[in-house]
Design a protein around this motif. Structure first.
Motif, PDB file in Angstrom:
ATOM      1  N   VAL A 125     -12.224  -0.709  -0.469  1.00 22.58           N
ATOM      2  CA  VAL A 125     -11.510  -1.299   0.681  1.00 22.58           C
ATOM      3  C   VAL A 125     -10.268  -2.021   0.175  1.00 22.58           C
ATOM      4  O   VAL A 125      -9.181  -1.906   0.752  1.00 22.58           O
ATOM      5  CB  VAL A 125     -12.430  -2.257   1.469  1.00 22.58           C
ATOM      6  N   LEU A 126     -10.427  -2.736  -0.945  1.00 26.41           N
ATOM      7  CA  LEU A 126      -9.275  -3.485  -1.461  1.00 26.41           C
ATOM      8  C   LEU A 126      -8.096  -2.551  -1.752  1.00 26.41           C
ATOM      9  O   LEU A 126      -6.961  -2.827  -1.381  1.00 26.41           O
ATOM     10  CB  LEU A 126      -9.646  -4.269  -2.718  1.00 26.41           C
ATOM     11  N   SER A 127      -8.380  -1.446  -2.394  1.00 22.58           N
ATOM     12  CA  SER A 127      -7.263  -0.550  -2.728  1.00 22.58           C
ATOM     13  C   SER A 127      -6.754   0.181  -1.494  1.00 22.58           C
ATOM     14  O   SER A 127      -5.572   0.497  -1.402  1.00 22.58           O
ATOM     15  CB  SER A 127      -7.653   0.416  -3.850  1.00 22.58           C
ATOM     16  N   VAL A 129      -6.610  -1.119   1.636  1.00 24.53           N
ATOM     17  CA  VAL A 129      -5.804  -2.015   2.484  1.00 24.53           C
ATOM     18  C   VAL A 129      -4.592  -2.555   1.746  1.00 24.53           C
ATOM     19  O   VAL A 129      -3.646  -3.012   2.367  1.00 24.53           O
ATOM     20  CB  VAL A 129      -6.569  -3.252   3.032  1.00 24.53           C
ATOM     21  N   ASP A 130      -4.637  -2.537   0.427  1.00 28.47           N
ATOM     22  CA  ASP A 130      -3.635  -3.329  -0.275  1.00 28.47           C
ATOM     23  C   ASP A 130      -3.005  -2.619  -1.461  1.00 28.47           C
ATOM     24  O   ASP A 130      -1.844  -2.204  -1.405  1.00 28.47           O
ATOM     25  CB  ASP A 130      -4.308  -4.643  -0.729  1.00 28.47           C
ATOM     26  N   SER A 131      -3.773  -2.402  -2.537  1.00 26.36           N
ATOM     27  CA  SER A 131      -3.116  -2.066  -3.799  1.00 26.36           C
ATOM     28  C   SER A 131      -2.525  -0.663  -3.847  1.00 26.36           C
ATOM     29  O   SER A 131      -1.663  -0.378  -4.669  1.00 26.36           O
ATOM     30  CB  SER A 131      -4.069  -2.272  -4.981  1.00 26.36           C
ATOM     31  N   ARG A 170     -20.819  -6.157  -0.740  1.00 19.60           N
ATOM     32  CA  ARG A 170     -19.994  -7.214  -1.346  1.00 19.60           C
ATOM     33  C   ARG A 170     -18.592  -6.696  -1.658  1.00 19.60           C
ATOM     34  O   ARG A 170     -17.599  -7.415  -1.496  1.00 19.60           O
ATOM     35  CB  ARG A 170     -20.685  -7.734  -2.617  1.00 19.60           C
ATOM     36  N   GLN A 171     -18.504  -5.428  -2.103  1.00 20.23           N
ATOM     37  CA  GLN A 171     -17.184  -4.843  -2.386  1.00 20.23           C
ATOM     38  C   GLN A 171     -16.394  -4.635  -1.096  1.00 20.23           C
ATOM     39  O   GLN A 171     -15.170  -4.757  -1.089  1.00 20.23           O
ATOM     40  CB  GLN A 171     -17.335  -3.506  -3.133  1.00 20.23           C
ATOM     41  N   VAL A 172     -17.096  -4.309  -0.008  1.00 23.01           N
ATOM     42  CA  VAL A 172     -16.399  -4.142   1.272  1.00 23.01           C
ATOM     43  C   VAL A 172     -15.781  -5.480   1.687  1.00 23.01           C
ATOM     44  O   VAL A 172     -14.586  -5.576   2.008  1.00 23.01           O
ATOM     45  CB  VAL A 172     -17.359  -3.610   2.366  1.00 23.01           C
TER      46      VAL A 172
HETATM   47  N1  LIG Z   1      -0.940  -2.812  -7.314  1.00 22.18           N
HETATM   48  C1  LIG Z   1      -1.174  -3.740  -6.426  1.00 22.18           C
HETATM   49  O1  LIG Z   1      -0.356  -4.022  -5.533  1.00 22.18           O
HETATM   50  C2  LIG Z   1      -2.486  -4.484  -6.461  1.00 22.18           C
HETATM   51  C3  LIG Z   1      -2.839  -5.325  -5.397  1.00 22.18           C
HETATM   52  C4  LIG Z   1      -4.094  -5.948  -5.439  1.00 22.18           C
HETATM   53  C5  LIG Z   1      -4.937  -5.733  -6.521  1.00 22.18           C
HETATM   54  N2  LIG Z   1      -4.547  -4.910  -7.547  1.00 22.18           N
HETATM   55  C6  LIG Z   1      -5.416  -4.647  -8.688  1.00 22.18           C
HETATM   56  O2  LIG Z   1      -6.547  -3.938  -8.209  1.00 22.18           O
HETATM   57  C7  LIG Z   1      -7.655  -4.210  -9.065  1.00 22.18           C
HETATM   58  C8  LIG Z   1      -8.851  -4.524  -8.214  1.00 22.18           C
HETATM   59  O3  LIG Z   1      -9.109  -3.418  -7.392  1.00 22.18           O
HETATM   60  P1  LIG Z   1     -10.574  -3.117  -6.826  1.00 22.18           P
HETATM   61  O4  LIG Z   1     -11.096  -4.313  -6.145  1.00 22.18           O
HETATM   62  O5  LIG Z   1     -10.479  -1.847  -6.098  1.00 22.18           O
HETATM   63  O6  LIG Z   1     -11.431  -3.019  -8.161  1.00 22.18           O
HETATM   64  P2  LIG Z   1     -11.949  -1.814  -9.059  1.00 22.18           P
HETATM   65  O7  LIG Z   1     -10.969  -0.727  -9.142  1.00 22.18           O
HETATM   66  O8  LIG Z   1     -12.412  -2.429 -10.322  1.00 22.18           O
HETATM   67  O9  LIG Z   1     -13.215  -1.297  -8.225  1.00 22.18           O
HETATM   68  C9  LIG Z   1     -14.331  -2.149  -8.054  1.00 22.18           C
HETATM   69  C10 LIG Z   1     -15.636  -1.467  -8.454  1.00 22.18           C
HETATM   70  O10 LIG Z   1     -15.977  -0.531  -7.448  1.00 22.18           O
HETATM   71  C11 LIG Z   1     -16.323   0.723  -8.039  1.00 22.18           C
HETATM   72  N3  LIG Z   1     -15.957   1.738  -7.052  1.00 22.18           N
HETATM   73  C12 LIG Z   1     -14.737   2.177  -6.724  1.00 22.18           C
HETATM   74  N4  LIG Z   1     -14.817   3.013  -5.691  1.00 22.18           N
HETATM   75  C13 LIG Z   1     -16.112   3.127  -5.372  1.00 22.18           C
HETATM   76  C14 LIG Z   1     -16.809   3.841  -4.376  1.00 22.18           C
HETATM   77  N5  LIG Z   1     -16.166   4.570  -3.465  1.00 22.18           N
HETATM   78  N6  LIG Z   1     -18.155   3.725  -4.339  1.00 22.18           N
HETATM   79  C15 LIG Z   1     -18.805   2.948  -5.221  1.00 22.18           C
HETATM   80  N7  LIG Z   1     -18.203   2.224  -6.176  1.00 22.18           N
HETATM   81  C16 LIG Z   1     -16.868   2.314  -6.244  1.00 22.18           C
HETATM   82  C17 LIG Z   1     -15.530   0.764  -9.320  1.00 22.18           C
HETATM   83  O11 LIG Z   1     -16.147   1.616 -10.260  1.00 22.18           O
HETATM   84  C18 LIG Z   1     -15.571  -0.691  -9.759  1.00 22.18           C
HETATM   85  O12 LIG Z   1     -16.750  -0.956 -10.478  1.00 22.18           O
HETATM   86  C19 LIG Z   1      -7.237  -5.341  -9.983  1.00 22.18           C
HETATM   87  O13 LIG Z   1      -6.943  -4.816 -11.259  1.00 22.18           O
HETATM   88  C20 LIG Z   1      -5.976  -5.885  -9.330  1.00 22.18           C
HETATM   89  O14 LIG Z   1      -5.068  -6.428 -10.264  1.00 22.18           O
HETATM   90  C21 LIG Z   1      -3.337  -4.286  -7.518  1.00 22.18           C
END
Ligand SMILES: NC(=O)c1ccc[n+]([C@@H]2O[C@H](COP(=O)([O-])OP(=O)(O)OC[C@H]3O[C@@H](n4cnc5c(N)ncnc54)[C@H](O)[C@@H]3O)[C@@H](O)[C@H]2O)c1
Length: 337
Positions: A125-127, A129-131, A170-172
């Protein structure tokens, strides 16, 4: 399918949003060439395999999950794979993963032969909506986050909600913290949606609206000369807490970090929303250590700290604070230690 256009002149691209789109990536991305598919071992492996099956010549590289992979060493390994398979300027890189994979793969694409095409298929969700939007890519060095990198806009992004089914709750929530941030700073209607509805059921609507808001900011200020700094709302204190290594996820730290920067009236509405999302609203941490750890780039030459404040939901104000005023805000919001 919803298509969102990111207008950045020659670097413009589209974001395609629909459940099930991963299977149709070949219709939306140019995969009739050599494709480096980067994923990690926490992402279900069938996602990268589904993508690979649509490439003329796909090479999947699976890196260990976690922030520890966002390094120049991992990037060197990816570049060597591209060299070994004789990738040229006309080939491309696709990220299939969360923000770690996206940031790393994007920077690798920006660097190989001074830049090859990059596509992003975010799976958290983080990626989503945002990254995945905005073109910031990079790696960490000596534990300083994102200290090396480049602006590298993707050629296209696929947002497929079906890829989120395998994520933990929790990741959501972690990702939704960034959407709450967008709502607080720009969009009272989106914030009300968090109050009135089940955010998990409204997930795709929340993602699309957050993306629209982020696109508008990035279109106005691609390289973070001014307005884009608003996206750091909650991140100044958040990064301070994150750097203490207490086991909080990034979004959880942002949730905590938004509290001192919100007016009492905003906090009154924010706290129930954070609770609803199972995000933390208080934390027991060493406030002095967190203040010390606030990254140096947040401090001006005078020792002042630039920060974003929300006095009223849907609006923001940027202000420079002295170190002492900033300390007071943090102590007021987290009085328990
Ligand atoms: N470029 C940008 O603008 C920007 C903005 C915000 C954050 N970030 C960066 O993003 C990173 C954090 O991103 P994140 O929260 O996605 O973390 P992440 O990429 O580490 O993913 C979190 C966990 O979820 C697991 N995962 C991923 N997709 C999954 C799925 N579909 N099902 C089950 N598990 C899954 C991954 O293996 C990992 O263990 C940080 O490095 C941060 O610096 C970048």
């Amino acid at each position: 399918m919803t298509t969102l256009h990111v207008g950045l002149g020659a670097d413009s691209y589209d974001i395609y949003v629909e459940g099930g789109l991963l299977k149709r990536a070949g219709e939306l991305f140019r995969l009739d060439r050599k494709v480096l598919v980067v994923t990690d071992d926490g992402v279900p492996s069938e996602y990268a395999e589904t993508l690979k099956a649509q490439c003329r010549e796909g090479h999947v590289v699976t890196i260990p999950q976690g922030e520890g992979s966002k390094t120049l060493e991992t990037m060197g390994m990816l570049l060597r794979v591209m060299m070994a398979h004789h990738f040229t300027r006309g080939d491309c890189v696709v990220a299939v993963g969360g923000g770690v994979v996206g940031d790393l793969a994007g920077y690798t694409a920006a660097s190989y032969m001074r830049g090859v095409d990059f596509y992003n298929i975010p799976t958290t969700v983080l990626s989503q909506v945002d990254s995945s939007v905005g073109g910031k890519t990079g790696v960490n060095l000596d534990h300083i986050k994102n200290i090396v990198g480049a602006f590298k806009q993707p050629k296209g992004v696929i947002i497929d909600r079906e890829l989120l089914h395998s994520l933990s709750p929790r990741q959501v929530s972690n990702g939704l913290a960034e959407a709450v941030k967008m709502a607080l700073t720009f969009d009272e209607t989106l914030f009300s949606l968090f109050e009135a509805e089940d955010p998990e059921e409204a997930l795709e609507r929340i993602i699309v609206q957050s993306l629209k808001l982020k696109i508008s900011v990035v279109e106005q200020d691609e390289k973070e000369a001014g307005l884009r700094k608003v996206l750091n709302f909650g991140h100044t204190v958040g990064h301070g807490i994150e750097s203490l290594g207490l086991g909080y996820y990034h979004g959880e730290c942002v949730a905590l970090g938004m509290l001192p920067m919100s007016s009492p009236a905003v906090r009154e509405r924010l706290i129930p929303v954070l609770r609803k999302l199972n995000l933390p609203v208080t934390a027991d941490f060493d406030r002095e250590a967190a203040l010390k750890a606030l990254s140096h780039d947040k401090k001006g030459e005078s020792g002042s700290i630039s920060a974003v404040f929300v006095d009223e939901i849907g609006s923001f104000r940027m202000e420079k604070l002295s170190g002492d005023d900033f300390r007071r805000l943090v102590y007021d919001a987290f009085p328990q230690v």
